[in-house]
Design a protein around this motif. Structure first.
Motif, PDB file in Angstrom:
ATOM      1  N   VAL A  19      54.636  42.900  47.222  1.00  0.00           N
ATOM      2  CA  VAL A  19      53.114  43.574  47.358  1.00  0.00           C
ATOM      3  C   VAL A  19      52.933  43.947  45.980  1.00  0.00           C
ATOM      4  O   VAL A  19      53.428  44.837  45.182  1.00  0.00           O
ATOM      5  CB  VAL A  19      53.036  44.454  48.204  1.00  0.00           C
ATOM      6  CG1 VAL A  19      51.336  45.086  48.331  1.00  0.00           C
ATOM      7  CG2 VAL A  19      53.265  43.972  49.748  1.00  0.00           C
ATOM      8  N   VAL A  20      51.810  43.443  45.318  1.00  0.00           N
ATOM      9  CA  VAL A  20      51.239  43.814  43.972  1.00  0.00           C
ATOM     10  C   VAL A  20      50.391  44.978  44.316  1.00  0.00           C
ATOM     11  O   VAL A  20      49.103  44.652  44.917  1.00  0.00           O
ATOM     12  CB  VAL A  20      50.583  42.885  43.277  1.00  0.00           C
ATOM     13  CG1 VAL A  20      50.160  43.379  41.882  1.00  0.00           C
ATOM     14  CG2 VAL A  20      51.876  41.818  42.763  1.00  0.00           C
ATOM     15  N   VAL A  21      50.580  46.211  43.966  1.00  0.00           N
ATOM     16  CA  VAL A  21      49.471  47.421  44.266  1.00  0.00           C
ATOM     17  C   VAL A  21      48.259  47.124  43.321  1.00  0.00           C
ATOM     18  O   VAL A  21      48.399  46.765  42.131  1.00  0.00           O
ATOM     19  CB  VAL A  21      50.287  48.649  43.829  1.00  0.00           C
ATOM     20  CG1 VAL A  21      48.892  49.720  44.121  1.00  0.00           C
ATOM     21  CG2 VAL A  21      51.416  48.774  44.885  1.00  0.00           C
ATOM     22  N   GLU A  22      47.202  47.320  43.902  1.00  0.00           N
ATOM     23  CA  GLU A  22      45.916  47.194  43.192  1.00  0.00           C
ATOM     24  C   GLU A  22      45.314  48.874  42.957  1.00  0.00           C
ATOM     25  O   GLU A  22      45.135  49.230  42.200  1.00  0.00           O
ATOM     26  CB  GLU A  22      44.946  46.175  43.702  1.00  0.00           C
ATOM     27  CG  GLU A  22      45.251  44.730  43.511  1.00  0.00           C
ATOM     28  CD  GLU A  22      44.224  43.682  44.330  1.00  0.00           C
ATOM     29  OE1 GLU A  22      43.721  42.975  43.407  1.00  0.00           O
ATOM     30  OE2 GLU A  22      44.257  43.906  45.226  1.00  0.00           O
ATOM     31  N   SER A  23      45.079  49.275  44.042  1.00  0.00           N
ATOM     32  CA  SER A  23      44.333  50.427  44.358  1.00  0.00           C
ATOM     33  C   SER A  23      45.515  51.420  45.134  1.00  0.00           C
ATOM     34  O   SER A  23      45.903  51.345  46.227  1.00  0.00           O
ATOM     35  CB  SER A  23      43.256  50.430  45.084  1.00  0.00           C
ATOM     36  OG  SER A  23      42.387  49.715  44.689  1.00  0.00           O
ATOM     37  N   LEU A  31      40.125  48.625  43.022  1.00  0.00           N
ATOM     38  CA  LEU A  31      40.672  48.075  41.791  1.00  0.00           C
ATOM     39  C   LEU A  31      41.006  46.861  42.393  1.00  0.00           C
ATOM     40  O   LEU A  31      41.356  46.391  43.363  1.00  0.00           O
ATOM     41  CB  LEU A  31      41.778  48.807  41.204  1.00  0.00           C
ATOM     42  CG  LEU A  31      41.618  50.133  40.720  1.00  0.00           C
ATOM     43  CD1 LEU A  31      42.934  50.588  39.918  1.00  0.00           C
ATOM     44  CD2 LEU A  31      40.403  49.886  39.488  1.00  0.00           C
ATOM     45  N   LYS A  32      40.746  45.712  41.506  1.00  0.00           N
ATOM     46  CA  LYS A  32      41.075  44.214  41.729  1.00  0.00           C
ATOM     47  C   LYS A  32      41.879  43.728  40.530  1.00  0.00           C
ATOM     48  O   LYS A  32      41.268  43.925  39.353  1.00  0.00           O
ATOM     49  CB  LYS A  32      39.631  43.634  41.898  1.00  0.00           C
ATOM     50  CG  LYS A  32      39.895  42.126  42.796  1.00  0.00           C
ATOM     51  CD  LYS A  32      38.510  41.602  43.350  1.00  0.00           C
ATOM     52  CE  LYS A  32      38.849  40.296  43.948  1.00  0.00           C
ATOM     53  NZ  LYS A  32      39.424  40.152  44.925  1.00  0.00           N
ATOM     54  N   GLY A  57      47.085  46.466  48.066  1.00  0.00           N
ATOM     55  CA  GLY A  57      47.316  45.398  47.212  1.00  0.00           C
ATOM     56  C   GLY A  57      47.248  43.905  47.841  1.00  0.00           C
ATOM     57  O   GLY A  57      46.458  43.635  48.652  1.00  0.00           O
ATOM     58  N   PHE A  58      47.860  43.049  47.265  1.00  0.00           N
ATOM     59  CA  PHE A  58      47.984  41.813  47.604  1.00  0.00           C
ATOM     60  C   PHE A  58      49.378  41.096  47.668  1.00  0.00           C
ATOM     61  O   PHE A  58      50.084  41.443  46.942  1.00  0.00           O
ATOM     62  CB  PHE A  58      47.110  40.599  46.926  1.00  0.00           C
ATOM     63  CG  PHE A  58      47.485  40.885  45.521  1.00  0.00           C
ATOM     64  CD1 PHE A  58      48.495  39.691  45.125  1.00  0.00           C
ATOM     65  CD2 PHE A  58      47.042  41.587  44.491  1.00  0.00           C
ATOM     66  CE1 PHE A  58      48.454  39.693  43.694  1.00  0.00           C
ATOM     67  CE2 PHE A  58      47.134  41.512  43.279  1.00  0.00           C
ATOM     68  CZ  PHE A  58      47.946  40.494  42.722  1.00  0.00           C
ATOM     69  N   ILE A  59      49.821  40.041  48.454  1.00  0.00           N
ATOM     70  CA  ILE A  59      50.899  39.337  48.471  1.00  0.00           C
ATOM     71  C   ILE A  59      50.637  38.252  47.270  1.00  0.00           C
ATOM     72  O   ILE A  59      49.793  37.187  47.623  1.00  0.00           O
ATOM     73  CB  ILE A  59      51.163  38.687  49.821  1.00  0.00           C
ATOM     74  CG1 ILE A  59      50.990  39.689  50.905  1.00  0.00           C
ATOM     75  CG2 ILE A  59      52.244  38.053  49.738  1.00  0.00           C
ATOM     76  CD1 ILE A  59      52.328  40.644  50.779  1.00  0.00           C
ATOM     77  N   PRO A  69      44.213  36.161  47.263  1.00  0.00           N
ATOM     78  CA  PRO A  69      45.701  36.373  47.751  1.00  0.00           C
ATOM     79  C   PRO A  69      45.462  37.424  49.030  1.00  0.00           C
ATOM     80  O   PRO A  69      44.466  38.259  49.168  1.00  0.00           O
ATOM     81  CB  PRO A  69      46.565  37.011  46.787  1.00  0.00           C
ATOM     82  CG  PRO A  69      45.853  36.791  45.488  1.00  0.00           C
ATOM     83  CD  PRO A  69      44.306  36.811  45.630  1.00  0.00           C
ATOM     84  N   LEU A  70      46.404  37.125  49.938  1.00  0.00           N
ATOM     85  CA  LEU A  70      46.298  37.837  51.180  1.00  0.00           C
ATOM     86  C   LEU A  70      46.340  39.526  51.070  1.00  0.00           C
ATOM     87  O   LEU A  70      47.298  40.074  50.262  1.00  0.00           O
ATOM     88  CB  LEU A  70      47.658  37.623  52.049  1.00  0.00           C
ATOM     89  CG  LEU A  70      47.638  36.181  52.664  1.00  0.00           C
ATOM     90  CD1 LEU A  70      48.779  35.896  53.304  1.00  0.00           C
ATOM     91  CD2 LEU A  70      46.299  35.851  53.550  1.00  0.00           C
ATOM     92  N   ASP A  71      45.496  40.206  51.300  1.00  0.00           N
ATOM     93  CA  ASP A  71      45.439  41.728  51.661  1.00  0.00           C
ATOM     94  C   ASP A  71      46.516  42.400  52.018  1.00  0.00           C
ATOM     95  O   ASP A  71      47.017  41.719  53.154  1.00  0.00           O
ATOM     96  CB  ASP A  71      44.072  42.260  52.259  1.00  0.00           C
ATOM     97  CG  ASP A  71      42.817  41.516  51.547  1.00  0.00           C
ATOM     98  OD1 ASP A  71      42.977  41.677  50.204  1.00  0.00           O
ATOM     99  OD2 ASP A  71      41.852  41.297  52.158  1.00  0.00           O
ATOM    100  N   ALA A  72      46.981  43.396  51.406  1.00  0.00           N
ATOM    101  CA  ALA A  72      48.340  44.169  52.099  1.00  0.00           C
ATOM    102  C   ALA A  72      48.057  45.490  52.124  1.00  0.00           C
ATOM    103  O   ALA A  72      47.843  46.232  50.777  1.00  0.00           O
ATOM    104  CB  ALA A  72      49.582  43.733  51.413  1.00  0.00           C
TER     105      ALA A  72
END
Length: 179
Positions: A19-23, A31-32, A57-59, A69-72
């Motif tokens: 999982v890549v953290v955005e916010s 954040l995106k 974040g996202f996968i 990308p899929l939300d996580a």
């Protein structure tokens, strides 16, 4: 050369989902990650008084029905930072559909959210499914996702929850094919 976070490997050691953290947890802005800029950008402030309850974040190496990308959502009790990659395991999926306000009637799009937990947190060893969260906590997450898009020109509906097997099927379904 900058890194395109959307193209990182989807999985890591022991088959953990990345999982890549955005916010991060506690953030009052969405954040995106922008792959063209290869930077994190401001998407929008959250509704006044709201904060992300957990890291969002996202996968990487996936692409959902909305083209992103899929939300996580990473269920744990500490915040990280944008760009941190967390190895996680799936607890389930919060199924959501939405349409842009003003779109043609009946044109709805799925925008599900994966619920995950980091693999190296001993405090979460007892969690195997979204059902291990209290009903109240699940309802609060549902409310959060509806409330933060209320002013974002989206008409969102909660369709329910599915377990970790459904989350894994979803990840496989939307995995990007290798070039």
């Amino acid at each position: 050369m900058a890194t395109d976070f959307t193209r990182l490997p989807m999985r890591g050691e022991q088959d953990a989902l990345h999982v890549v953290v955005e916010s991060p947890r506690g953030s009052t802005v969405k954040l995106k990650y922008d792959p063209k800029l290869q930077a994190f950008t401001l998407s929008r402030p959250l509704t006044r008084g709201f904060r992300y309850p957990f890291d969002w974040g996202f996968i990487p190496s996936t692409q959902g029905p909305d083209g992103d990308p899929l939300d996580a959502l990473v269920y744990w009790d500490v915040p990280t930072w944008p760009g941190v990659v967390l190895p996680c395991r799936a607890l389930g999926v919060l199924m959501v559909d939405q349409k842009q306000k003003g779109a043609k009637s009946g044109e709805r799009e799925r925008n599900d959210r994966l619920l995950l937990v980091p693999v190296n947190t001993l405090r979460s060893d007892h969690l195997n499914s979204y059902q291990d969260l209290s009903r109240r906590e699940r309802e609060e997450l549902e409310h959060f996702f509806l409330a933060v898009v209320h002013f974002a020109d989206k008409d969102a509906r909660i369709l329910g929850w599915e377990g970790p097997d459904a989350a894994e099927r979803m990840v496989q379904q939307y995995a990007l094919k290798e070039d």
